[in-house]
Design a protein around this motif. Structure first.
Motif, PDB file in Angstrom:
ATOM      1  N   ALA A 111       0.839  -1.212   0.000  1.00 13.72           N
ATOM      2  CA  ALA A 111       0.000   0.000   0.000  1.00 13.72           C
ATOM      3  C   ALA A 111       0.870   1.256   0.000  1.00 13.72           C
ATOM      4  O   ALA A 111       0.577   2.225  -0.716  1.00 13.72           O
ATOM      5  CB  ALA A 111      -0.940  -0.013   1.198  1.00 13.72           C
ATOM      6  N   ALA A 112       1.953   1.254   0.785  1.00 11.36           N
ATOM      7  CA  ALA A 112       2.844   2.417   0.822  1.00 11.36           C
ATOM      8  C   ALA A 112       3.489   2.647  -0.533  1.00 11.36           C
ATOM      9  O   ALA A 112       3.615   3.796  -1.008  1.00 11.36           O
ATOM     10  CB  ALA A 112       3.908   2.213   1.902  1.00 11.36           C
ATOM     11  N   ALA A 117       3.749   5.752  -5.637  1.00 14.22           N
ATOM     12  CA  ALA A 117       3.703   5.753  -7.097  1.00 14.22           C
ATOM     13  C   ALA A 117       2.600   6.684  -7.604  1.00 14.22           C
ATOM     14  O   ALA A 117       2.800   7.444  -8.562  1.00 14.22           O
ATOM     15  CB  ALA A 117       3.472   4.324  -7.612  1.00 14.22           C
ATOM     16  N   ALA A 118       1.425   6.635  -6.959  1.00 11.98           N
ATOM     17  CA  ALA A 118       0.318   7.511  -7.379  1.00 11.98           C
ATOM     18  C   ALA A 118       0.680   8.978  -7.144  1.00 11.98           C
ATOM     19  O   ALA A 118       0.409   9.842  -7.995  1.00 11.98           O
ATOM     20  CB  ALA A 118      -0.956   7.135  -6.627  1.00 11.98           C
ATOM     21  N   GLY A 119       1.273   9.283  -5.982  1.00 17.47           N
ATOM     22  CA  GLY A 119       1.667  10.663  -5.677  1.00 17.47           C
ATOM     23  C   GLY A 119       2.718  11.162  -6.656  1.00 17.47           C
ATOM     24  O   GLY A 119       2.671  12.320  -7.116  1.00 17.47           O
ATOM     25  N   ARG A 145       1.136  17.297 -12.950  1.00 20.49           N
ATOM     26  CA  ARG A 145       0.921  18.736 -12.677  1.00 20.49           C
ATOM     27  C   ARG A 145       2.066  19.556 -13.243  1.00 20.49           C
ATOM     28  O   ARG A 145       1.852  20.635 -13.790  1.00 20.49           O
ATOM     29  CB  ARG A 145       0.818  18.971 -11.167  1.00 20.49           C
ATOM     30  CG  ARG A 145      -0.544  18.642 -10.636  1.00 20.49           C
ATOM     31  CD  ARG A 145      -0.692  19.087  -9.209  1.00 20.49           C
ATOM     32  NE  ARG A 145      -0.510  20.533  -9.090  1.00 20.49           N
ATOM     33  CZ  ARG A 145      -0.526  21.195  -7.972  1.00 20.49           C
ATOM     34  NH1 ARG A 145      -0.703  20.551  -6.841  1.00 20.49           N
ATOM     35  NH2 ARG A 145      -0.378  22.482  -7.944  1.00 20.49           N
ATOM     36  N   ARG A 146       3.274  19.056 -13.107  1.00 22.44           N
ATOM     37  CA  ARG A 146       4.443  19.798 -13.585  1.00 22.44           C
ATOM     38  C   ARG A 146       4.416  19.905 -15.109  1.00 22.44           C
ATOM     39  O   ARG A 146       4.758  20.944 -15.683  1.00 22.44           O
ATOM     40  CB  ARG A 146       5.692  19.100 -13.106  1.00 22.44           C
ATOM     41  CG  ARG A 146       6.944  19.837 -13.420  1.00 22.44           C
ATOM     42  CD  ARG A 146       8.115  19.182 -12.753  1.00 22.44           C
ATOM     43  NE  ARG A 146       9.318  19.977 -13.033  1.00 22.44           N
ATOM     44  CZ  ARG A 146      10.517  19.594 -12.801  1.00 22.44           C
ATOM     45  NH1 ARG A 146      10.717  18.412 -12.246  1.00 22.44           N
ATOM     46  NH2 ARG A 146      11.532  20.351 -13.062  1.00 22.44           N
TER      47      ARG A 146
END
Length: 170
Positions: free
Chosen positions: A148-149, A154-156, A163-164
């Motif tokens: 999960a971590a 990976a999603a973050g 966004r960049r």
């Protein structure tokens, strides 16, 4: 003629009876000297045993360069056992090992010295205790938390890179 036949028959019976009287009273094998392993590499340990000596005696492995050794009583009732080490300098070949019994009797066995072992290689079994955990440890809760971590990271990371690329900044 009858007298000769009786004489021959009587003599044969007497010889047979004497042969039975000389036979051992127990049914054990009083044959030769058992050598284990029968094939060994230089520097290997060898065990010999025999039921022919009763109690005690000495062994002679000087043919292979190991000298003499003692024969001692074993766990089996009539057997004696001895041990010696083949010298590392022993040359390949077949050597005669001799056991000398207290009554003067000698029994012999053969030992073959080779440069390669005939034993099957042993593969390691079990877990390696290195202090570093594996990917899938024995605790499923910790494994799920780790997965999960990694998914959140990976999603973050993907969201930040997206966004960049659009020019929104961080």
């Amino acid at each position: 003629m009858r007298r000769t036949a009786r004489l021959v028959t009587g003599t044969a019976l007497a010889v047979a009876a004497a042969g039975l009287a000389a036979a051992p009273a127990y049914g054990g094998d009083t044959g030769g000297l058992e050598v284990y392993p029968s094939t060994v590499v230089p520097g290997g340990d060898v065990t010999v045993n025999t039921a022919a000596c009763g109690a005690g005696g000495t062994g002679d492995a000087s043919a292979v360069g190991a000298g003499t050794f003692t024969l001692a009583p074993s766990a089996h009732e009539e057997d004696v056992i001895g041990r010696f080490r083949v010298p590392p300098s022993a040359q390949p070949g077949t050597y005669e090992i001799v056991a000398k019994c207290p009554g003067g009797r000698q029994v012999k066995g053969d030992l073959m010295v080779t440069l390669t072992s005939t034993r099957e290689p042993v593969s390691p079994r079990g877990h390696v205790k290195t202090g570093v955990g594996g990917a899938l440890g024995p605790d499923p809760v910790q494994t799920a938390a780790g997965v999960a971590a990694l998914a959140v990271a990976a999603a973050g990371g993907t969201w930040l890179l997206h966004r960049r690329a659009r020019g929104d900044g961080i």
